[in-house]
Design a protein around this motif. Structure first.
Motif, PDB file in Angstrom:
ATOM      1  N   SER A  48       0.841  -1.208   0.000  1.00 13.85           N
ATOM      2  CA  SER A  48       0.000   0.000   0.000  1.00 13.85           C
ATOM      3  C   SER A  48       0.871   1.252   0.000  1.00 13.85           C
ATOM      4  O   SER A  48       1.892   1.314   0.684  1.00 13.85           O
ATOM      5  N   ARG A  49       0.410   2.272  -0.733  1.00 17.67           N
ATOM      6  CA  ARG A  49       1.252   3.452  -0.916  1.00 17.67           C
ATOM      7  C   ARG A  49       0.623   4.726  -0.395  1.00 17.67           C
ATOM      8  O   ARG A  49       1.231   5.787  -0.483  1.00 17.67           O
ATOM      9  N   LEU A  50      -0.599   4.675   0.077  1.00 20.84           N
ATOM     10  CA  LEU A  50      -1.321   5.905   0.396  1.00 20.84           C
ATOM     11  C   LEU A  50      -1.918   5.819   1.798  1.00 20.84           C
ATOM     12  O   LEU A  50      -2.627   4.867   2.125  1.00 20.84           O
ATOM     13  N   VAL A  51      -1.611   6.797   2.624  1.00 17.80           N
ATOM     14  CA  VAL A  51      -2.260   6.954   3.926  1.00 17.80           C
ATOM     15  C   VAL A  51      -3.205   8.138   3.780  1.00 17.80           C
ATOM     16  O   VAL A  51      -2.768   9.284   3.717  1.00 17.80           O
ATOM     17  N   ASN A  52      -4.501   7.869   3.676  1.00 15.42           N
ATOM     18  CA  ASN A  52      -5.413   8.956   3.342  1.00 15.42           C
ATOM     19  C   ASN A  52      -5.711   9.839   4.547  1.00 15.42           C
ATOM     20  O   ASN A  52      -5.247   9.601   5.664  1.00 15.42           O
ATOM     21  N   VAL A  53      -6.501  10.870   4.308  1.00 16.48           N
ATOM     22  CA  VAL A  53      -6.702  11.894   5.326  1.00 16.48           C
ATOM     23  C   VAL A  53      -7.412  11.326   6.558  1.00 16.48           C
ATOM     24  O   VAL A  53      -7.091  11.711   7.697  1.00 16.48           O
ATOM     25  N   ARG A  54      -8.345  10.412   6.380  1.00 18.94           N
ATOM     26  CA  ARG A  54      -9.023   9.845   7.545  1.00 18.94           C
ATOM     27  C   ARG A  54      -8.073   8.980   8.367  1.00 18.94           C
ATOM     28  O   ARG A  54      -8.085   9.035   9.599  1.00 18.94           O
ATOM     29  N   SER A  55      -7.244   8.191   7.708  1.00 15.83           N
ATOM     30  CA  SER A  55      -6.266   7.399   8.454  1.00 15.83           C
ATOM     31  C   SER A  55      -5.297   8.305   9.205  1.00 15.83           C
ATOM     32  O   SER A  55      -4.918   8.016  10.353  1.00 15.83           O
ATOM     33  N   MET A  56      -4.898   9.409   8.583  1.00 10.79           N
ATOM     34  CA  MET A  56      -3.988  10.323   9.267  1.00 10.79           C
ATOM     35  C   MET A  56      -4.659  10.977  10.469  1.00 10.79           C
ATOM     36  O   MET A  56      -3.997  11.289  11.470  1.00 10.79           O
ATOM     37  N   GLU A  57      -5.976  11.190  10.407  1.00 14.79           N
ATOM     38  CA  GLU A  57      -6.682  11.673  11.590  1.00 14.79           C
ATOM     39  C   GLU A  57      -6.598  10.660  12.723  1.00 14.79           C
ATOM     40  O   GLU A  57      -6.398  11.016  13.888  1.00 14.79           O
ATOM     41  N   ILE A  58      -6.755   9.389  12.388  1.00 15.11           N
ATOM     42  CA  ILE A  58      -6.650   8.325  13.398  1.00 15.11           C
ATOM     43  C   ILE A  58      -5.239   8.280  13.971  1.00 15.11           C
ATOM     44  O   ILE A  58      -5.045   8.165  15.196  1.00 15.11           O
ATOM     45  N   TYR A  59      -4.244   8.403  13.101  1.00 13.20           N
ATOM     46  CA  TYR A  59      -2.861   8.381  13.578  1.00 13.20           C
ATOM     47  C   TYR A  59      -2.508   9.655  14.350  1.00 13.20           C
ATOM     48  O   TYR A  59      -1.654   9.626  15.250  1.00 13.20           O
ATOM     49  N   ARG A  60      -3.143  10.764  14.034  1.00 11.95           N
ATOM     50  CA  ARG A  60      -2.968  11.974  14.847  1.00 11.95           C
ATOM     51  C   ARG A  60      -3.426  11.689  16.279  1.00 11.95           C
ATOM     52  O   ARG A  60      -2.767  12.092  17.245  1.00 11.95           O
ATOM     53  N   GLY A  61      -4.556  10.988  16.408  1.00 15.78           N
ATOM     54  CA  GLY A  61      -5.049  10.639  17.730  1.00 15.78           C
ATOM     55  C   GLY A  61      -4.106   9.730  18.493  1.00 15.78           C
ATOM     56  O   GLY A  61      -4.074   9.747  19.729  1.00 15.78           O
ATOM     57  N   LEU A  62      -3.320   8.928  17.782  1.00 16.39           N
ATOM     58  CA  LEU A  62      -2.330   8.043  18.408  1.00 16.39           C
ATOM     59  C   LEU A  62      -0.972   8.719  18.577  1.00 16.39           C
ATOM     60  O   LEU A  62      -0.020   8.088  19.052  1.00 16.39           O
ATOM     61  N   GLY A  63      -0.872   9.977  18.163  1.00 15.60           N
ATOM     62  CA  GLY A  63       0.392  10.696  18.273  1.00 15.60           C
ATOM     63  C   GLY A  63       1.423  10.295  17.240  1.00 15.60           C
ATOM     64  O   GLY A  63       2.629  10.525  17.440  1.00 15.60           O
ATOM     65  N   LEU A  64       0.998   9.723  16.118  1.00 10.92           N
ATOM     66  CA  LEU A  64       1.929   9.191  15.112  1.00 10.92           C
ATOM     67  C   LEU A  64       1.972   9.991  13.827  1.00 10.92           C
ATOM     68  O   LEU A  64       2.818   9.734  12.965  1.00 10.92           O
ATOM     69  N   ALA A  65       1.058  10.949  13.653  1.00  8.93           N
ATOM     70  CA  ALA A  65       0.939  11.620  12.359  1.00  8.93           C
ATOM     71  C   ALA A  65       2.224  12.343  11.968  1.00  8.93           C
ATOM     72  O   ALA A  65       2.641  12.310  10.807  1.00  8.93           O
ATOM     73  N   GLY A  66       2.869  12.995  12.927  1.00 12.34           N
ATOM     74  CA  GLY A  66       4.090  13.733  12.615  1.00 12.34           C
ATOM     75  C   GLY A  66       5.201  12.828  12.136  1.00 12.34           C
ATOM     76  O   GLY A  66       5.890  13.139  11.153  1.00 12.34           O
ATOM     77  N   GLU A  67       5.383  11.681  12.791  1.00 14.89           N
ATOM     78  CA  GLU A  67       6.437  10.745  12.400  1.00 14.89           C
ATOM     79  C   GLU A  67       6.150  10.142  11.035  1.00 14.89           C
ATOM     80  O   GLU A  67       7.060   9.972  10.211  1.00 14.89           O
ATOM     81  N   ILE A  68       4.872   9.814  10.774  1.00 14.15           N
ATOM     82  CA  ILE A  68       4.516   9.245   9.472  1.00 14.15           C
ATOM     83  C   ILE A  68       4.763  10.255   8.372  1.00 14.15           C
ATOM     84  O   ILE A  68       5.332   9.931   7.318  1.00 14.15           O
ATOM     85  N   THR A  69       4.390  11.492   8.600  1.00 17.13           N
ATOM     86  CA  THR A  69       4.598  12.542   7.598  1.00 17.13           C
ATOM     87  C   THR A  69       6.069  12.789   7.355  1.00 17.13           C
ATOM     88  O   THR A  69       6.502  13.000   6.219  1.00 17.13           O
ATOM     89  N   ALA A  70       6.874  12.743   8.414  1.00 21.08           N
ATOM     90  CA  ALA A  70       8.311  13.013   8.274  1.00 21.08           C
ATOM     91  C   ALA A  70       9.000  12.009   7.364  1.00 21.08           C
ATOM     92  O   ALA A  70       9.982  12.336   6.684  1.00 21.08           O
ATOM     93  N   GLY A  71       8.502  10.763   7.329  1.00 21.74           N
ATOM     94  CA  GLY A  71       9.125   9.749   6.485  1.00 21.74           C
ATOM     95  C   GLY A  71       8.487   9.585   5.129  1.00 21.74           C
ATOM     96  O   GLY A  71       8.880   8.709   4.353  1.00 21.74           O
ATOM     97  N   ALA A  72       7.501  10.444   4.822  1.00 25.23           N
ATOM     98  CA  ALA A  72       6.735  10.309   3.585  1.00 25.23           C
ATOM     99  C   ALA A  72       7.210  11.320   2.545  1.00 25.23           C
ATOM    100  O   ALA A  72       8.077  12.155   2.798  1.00 25.23           O
ATOM    101  N   PHE A  73       6.608  11.230   1.367  1.00 23.11           N
ATOM    102  CA  PHE A  73       6.902  12.170   0.298  1.00 23.11           C
ATOM    103  C   PHE A  73       6.277  13.531   0.595  1.00 23.11           C
ATOM    104  O   PHE A  73       5.308  13.650   1.358  1.00 23.11           O
ATOM    105  N   ALA A  74       6.825  14.552  -0.048  1.00 22.61           N
ATOM    106  CA  ALA A  74       6.264  15.899   0.046  1.00 22.61           C
ATOM    107  C   ALA A  74       4.889  15.922  -0.614  1.00 22.61           C
ATOM    108  O   ALA A  74       4.573  15.068  -1.457  1.00 22.61           O
TER     109      ALA A  74
END
Length: 531
Positions: A48-74
């Motif tokens: 899988s190549r895409l973490v969509n906006v709803r999944s990122m909301e869930i990961y924001r709640g887990l405190g992971l959104a920043g780390e996931i974004t840091a390792g992703a494409f611009a």
């Protein structure tokens, strides 16, 4: 009752993104969890190549959104491009809305990131037991538990784990689903596909026009990581044993490319399209690809599975911790199975649109002469964004009270929900995801939800006397300027479930002093021993 080597509240079968997300969510709830994965390690393939906006909301709640974004494409990689060959110019392009730029409907932006980069972040997000190389080989349902037999693929030793519940996230070829005899509906296997991971110097062709996916007449090319690496997806050849993968990819790059592909890994897989006939069998629940296999076009499959466990885990915690009744688990299938069917239809439609775009180009090239530089795509960015499906999901079940007191009446004549395609209009009606509104300059309404129910109201004092379950309920002040947008009077309130969906709405003040308590009881079902 048989003897077990270990006991847990929830046994998660499958160590992909869905199982790992469930593990992190359940740990937040204080649930005793063990996860088993038959492979010896996390998958080395991008998948899988895409973490969509709803999944990122869930990961924001887990405190992971920043780390996931840091390792992703611009964000500029949030685009698909159509080309005759990779080194040609685009003949069409479309944005991935919610990925390529922020949207006002959410506090986060989705990202293009490979699954093999996401999974280590999810694995590190929880400390609960995880056993790699442990294959489930048998399941026995008993009166108040499930006994799983696990085979250690290294030593050959079998162990038994007793779990109150089993969450099966073991993929499209789910061992658990097959052992339970649960059938599927849908087209089934659509295509045999091969993924070839390779390195090549392609910057000269793509650096000035970045994309998450390049669709060509010779397969799809995907940049894997910001620092480099590529994958090619194409039809699986008949003779895979003697295939020259480097030569195949080099030819797919274009006859005049002159670029050598340094192949590192090859994976053959089947693109499936189905939904399980049941998501629950007693104490065993299916999630992710085990419950629904979604074609990859549009990036909906993994994200749908993440939303599955976000819906399910708070319900499991409520039943296990005694503040909800076992009937709450029935609402998982009621709420998520219709979403799976609509998502499958959307993904199949996406696939047809992709083929139509390439067909239009083929027709142009067959007409002779110089082909036009552009192809008008058979959809608009607004359509292909799919925000209605991603953010507009609405649930109808016993865990949603339409008027603040009762669940909706089932009806065979209900119209098809409008949460397909891209039309997303934020609404605070019961059953919908709570709209994103800023409570403070850096705190969204979505940040108010987690391991509890949340009551959002312009007048907290009027409702605090009803807060009969302080361990499960929190009261948050909703700024006055948002009350009208949510359809509330100054004394109205929204009861939001832990998954961010609105469980009940009182437009005006509560009809009685026990309204909130009765709503929480109705949504959670009658707490009693989980049989």
């Amino acid at each position: 009752m048989s003897v077990a080597d270990a006991e847990v509240d929830v046994l998660i079968v499958g160590g992909g993104p869905v199982g790992l997300t469930a593990r992190a969510l359940l740990e937040r709830w204080g649930v005793r969890v063990s996860l088993v994965e038959k492979h010896g390690e996390l998958s080395p393939f991008p998948r899988s190549r895409l973490v969509n906006v709803r999944s990122m909301e869930i990961y924001r709640g887990l405190g992971l959104a920043g780390e996931i974004t840091a390792g992703a494409f611009a964000p500029e990689y949030g685009r698909i491009r159509f080309r005759d060959t990779l080194h040609d110019r685009d003949f069409a392009t479309a944005a991935m809305v919610g990925i390529n730029a922020p949207i006002p409907e959410s506090p986060v932006t989705g990202v293009v990131s490979s699954q093999d980069r996401l999974e280590p972040t999810l694995l590190a997000a929880a400390d609960t037991e995880t056993r790699f190389g442990a294959e489930l080989v048998d399941l026995t349902e008993e009166a108040d538990s499930v006994v799983a037999v696990l085979l250690d693929r290294r030593s050959g030793r079998e162990t038994r784990v007793r779990a109150r519940y089993v969450l099966a996230a073991d993929g499209a070829n789910s061992t658990v689903r097959q052992r339970l005899g649960i059938g599927t509906t849908g087209p089934g296997a659509l295509a045999a596909v091969t993924t070839v991971v390779f390195d090549a110097d392609l910057d000269g062709w793509c650096a000035d026009q970045p994309a998450g996916v390049y669709f060509t007449a010779h397969g799809s090319f995907l940049p894997l990581y910001p620092e480099g690496g590529w994958a090619w997806l194409g039809p699986t050849p008949e003779d895979t044993e003697r295939a020259d993968w480097s030569g195949l990819v080099s030819r797919a790059l274009g006859p005049d490319g002159g670029v050598r592909a340094d192949v590192s890994r090859v994976q053959h897989w089947v693109m499936n399209a189905f939904v399980a006939e049941r998501f629950r069998h007693g104490r065993i629940l299916l999630a992710g690809d085990a419950a629904h296999a979604i074609p990859i076009v549009g990036g909906l499959g993994m994200n749908t599975g993440i939303a599955d466990v976000h819906n399910l885990c708070w319900k499991l915690a409520g039943v296990l911790q005694g503040w909800a009744g076992p009937s709450l688990l029935d609402t998982y299938e009621t709420e998520r199975q219709p979403v799976a069917h609509r998502t499958l239809r959307q993904a199949v439609a996406n696939s047809k649109l992709m083929f139509e775009a390439q067909s239009l180009r083929h027709e142009q090239l067959q007409t002779g002469g110089s082909a036009p530089a552009r192809v008008e795509l058979p959809w608009s960015d607004r359509y292909f964004a799919q925000l209605g499906l991603v953010l507009g999901v609405a649930y109808r079940s016993d865990a949603v009270l339409t008027d603040g007191s009762t669940p909706p009446e089932p009806s065979d004549t209900d119209p098809e929900p409008s949460d397909t395609g891209t039309d997303y209009v934020p609404t605070a009606e019961a059953g919908h995801r709570m709209p994103h509104l800023w409570l403070t300059p850096d705190r969204s309404t979505l940040d108010a939800f987690g391991e509890w129910f949340t009551l959002l109201t312009p007048d907290p004092a009027a409702w605090e006397q009803q807060a009969a379950a302080p361990g499960v309920l929190r009261i948050e002040r909703l700024p006055d300027e948002h009350a009208e947008l949510c359809g509330l009077s100054p004394q109205g309130a929204l009861l939001v479930r832990p998954d961010g969906h609105i469980g009940a709405r009182w437009r005006d003040r509560a009809p009685s002093g026990t309204a909130l308590h009765r709503a929480l009881t109705a949504i959670g079902g009658s707490p009693r021993s989980s049989r």
